[in-house]
Design a protein around this motif. Sequence first.
Motif, short mmCIF file in Angstrom:
data_model
loop_
_atom_site.label_atom_id
_atom_site.label_comp_id
_atom_site.label_asym_id
_atom_site.label_seq_id
_atom_site.Cartn_x
_atom_site.Cartn_y
_atom_site.Cartn_z
N PHE A 14 4.18 3.54 8.78
CA PHE A 14 4.37 2.09 8.72
C PHE A 14 3.33 1.41 9.60
O PHE A 14 2.80 2.02 10.53
CB PHE A 14 5.80 1.69 9.13
N PHE A 15 3.03 0.14 9.29
CA PHE A 15 1.97 -0.54 10.02
C PHE A 15 2.17 -2.05 9.99
O PHE A 15 2.84 -2.59 9.10
CB PHE A 15 0.60 -0.18 9.45
N GLU A 16 1.55 -2.72 10.96
CA GLU A 16 1.50 -4.17 11.03
C GLU A 16 0.06 -4.58 11.22
O GLU A 16 -0.62 -4.10 12.13
CB GLU A 16 2.36 -4.68 12.20
N SER A 205 -7.53 -3.56 -1.62
CA SER A 205 -6.78 -4.42 -2.52
C SER A 205 -5.49 -4.91 -1.88
O SER A 205 -4.98 -5.98 -2.21
CB SER A 205 -6.46 -3.68 -3.83
N ILE A 206 -4.95 -4.12 -0.96
CA ILE A 206 -3.73 -4.51 -0.24
C ILE A 206 -4.09 -5.37 0.97
O ILE A 206 -3.48 -6.42 1.22
CB ILE A 206 -2.94 -3.27 0.21
N LEU A 207 -5.09 -4.93 1.72
CA LEU A 207 -5.44 -5.61 2.97
C LEU A 207 -6.06 -6.98 2.75
O LEU A 207 -6.13 -7.78 3.69
CB LEU A 207 -6.39 -4.72 3.78
N THR A 208 -6.53 -7.27 1.53
CA THR A 208 -7.12 -8.58 1.26
C THR A 208 -6.14 -9.52 0.55
O THR A 208 -6.51 -10.65 0.21
CB THR A 208 -8.38 -8.44 0.38
N MET A 212 0.80 -10.11 0.52
CA MET A 212 1.25 -8.77 0.86
C MET A 212 1.14 -8.52 2.36
O MET A 212 2.03 -7.90 2.96
CB MET A 212 0.42 -7.73 0.09
N THR A 213 0.08 -9.02 2.98
CA THR A 213 -0.07 -8.87 4.43
C THR A 213 1.09 -9.54 5.16
O THR A 213 1.64 -8.98 6.12
CB THR A 213 -1.40 -9.49 4.90
N TYR A 214 1.47 -10.73 4.72
CA TYR A 214 2.61 -11.44 5.33
C TYR A 214 3.89 -10.62 5.18
O TYR A 214 4.67 -10.48 6.13
CB TYR A 214 2.77 -12.81 4.68
N LYS A 215 4.10 -10.08 3.99
CA LYS A 215 5.31 -9.29 3.73
C LYS A 215 5.32 -8.02 4.58
O LYS A 215 6.35 -7.66 5.18
CB LYS A 215 5.39 -8.93 2.24
N VAL A 216 4.19 -7.33 4.63
CA VAL A 216 4.06 -6.11 5.43
C VAL A 216 4.38 -6.39 6.89
O VAL A 216 5.15 -5.67 7.53
CB VAL A 216 2.64 -5.53 5.29
N LYS A 246 11.22 -1.77 1.72
CA LYS A 246 11.36 -3.21 1.94
C LYS A 246 10.08 -3.99 1.61
O LYS A 246 10.15 -5.16 1.24
CB LYS A 246 11.78 -3.49 3.38
N THR A 247 8.92 -3.35 1.75
CA THR A 247 7.67 -4.02 1.38
C THR A 247 7.43 -3.97 -0.12
O THR A 247 6.61 -4.72 -0.65
CB THR A 247 6.47 -3.36 2.07
N GLY A 248 8.14 -3.07 -0.80
CA GLY A 248 7.94 -2.90 -2.23
C GLY A 248 6.70 -2.10 -2.57
O GLY A 248 6.30 -2.03 -3.73
N LEU A 249 6.09 -1.48 -1.56
CA LEU A 249 4.86 -0.72 -1.79
C LEU A 249 5.12 0.63 -2.46
O LEU A 249 4.24 1.19 -3.10
CB LEU A 249 4.12 -0.50 -0.47
#
Length: 304
Positions: A14-16, A205-208, A212-216, A246-249
């Motif tokens: 997991f990461f922020e 594609s995720i980090l930009t 998704m960043t807000y959700k993560v 919870k992130t749906g990833l």
Amino acid sequence: MQSLVFAPSHITGFFEVIGHPNPLIRGSKGAGVVLDRGVLTRLDMSEGNGEIITKINGKNQNYDFPMEDSVTYKTLNLLKKQFTKVKWDEIKITIQHMIDVPLESGFGASAGFALGTSIGVSKLLELPLTFNQAAAVAHNAEVELKTGMGDVMGSVIGGFPVRLKPGAPGFGEADKLLNGHKYAEDGDGSLFVISKTLGTIETASILTDPEMTYKVNSVARDMLQKLLMNPQITNFMDLSLEFSQKTGLIDPEIREIVEVMREETMGASMAMLGKTAFAISDTPDSSVEGVMVARIDHSGCRIL
């Protein structure tokens, strides 16, 4: 002249994401596990005309994007900009990456390419850098290309890294879980990482993606503190699974594999970011077909 650098793979549970104008401070907080598989970089240097040759598993790299956008070239270019007095145009450099984990599947391969390049070049040219300072160049390349945010730190630390503050080695802060040395059944002093990869995910594609960043970050915000309050491998794996859900990833196909692995191991989840299920186990056995089995690497990135 020749050097060999081994950068073990780092799987993030997991990461922020933590932004900052300085790429050496930008990165992520979170937790993961380091495998005894990864990227072995052989770097050969001789007199030449500035030619750079890069290979992966013996094959010359023909990029379908600007070479500067590859993490190996980016790392090398950062060193060139920092050390302008080196006569780069009089050197021929051949960089051979030997990798035994899947690419773009959550194993931090790009961090391995960057570390092998930065540490190998720094060693051969005797650049005025410490180990962490050379590793920081690799982190810089990763975050600028958005190929990773914390894998360099994880690979350097080894074991079960807990990234407490974002940033490159020497800038960020990390610890590791103490019970990562629990004895396996054969008594060699290490646990197993069992993984199954079904495909690739492009990390950028995720980090930009701002949404998704807000959700993560919303999901991950309290997880690090929860792990520190109970720094056990089983808790790390439970939090990782919660994060992926919870992130749906988590991919539906990966979810099915994770459910099977959870019943047989100390816990299972999806590697971040990759279409890979991974589990920590006392044994190398799994009912899932076609798995990759590795041990924990406690030493971290090193010159051989």
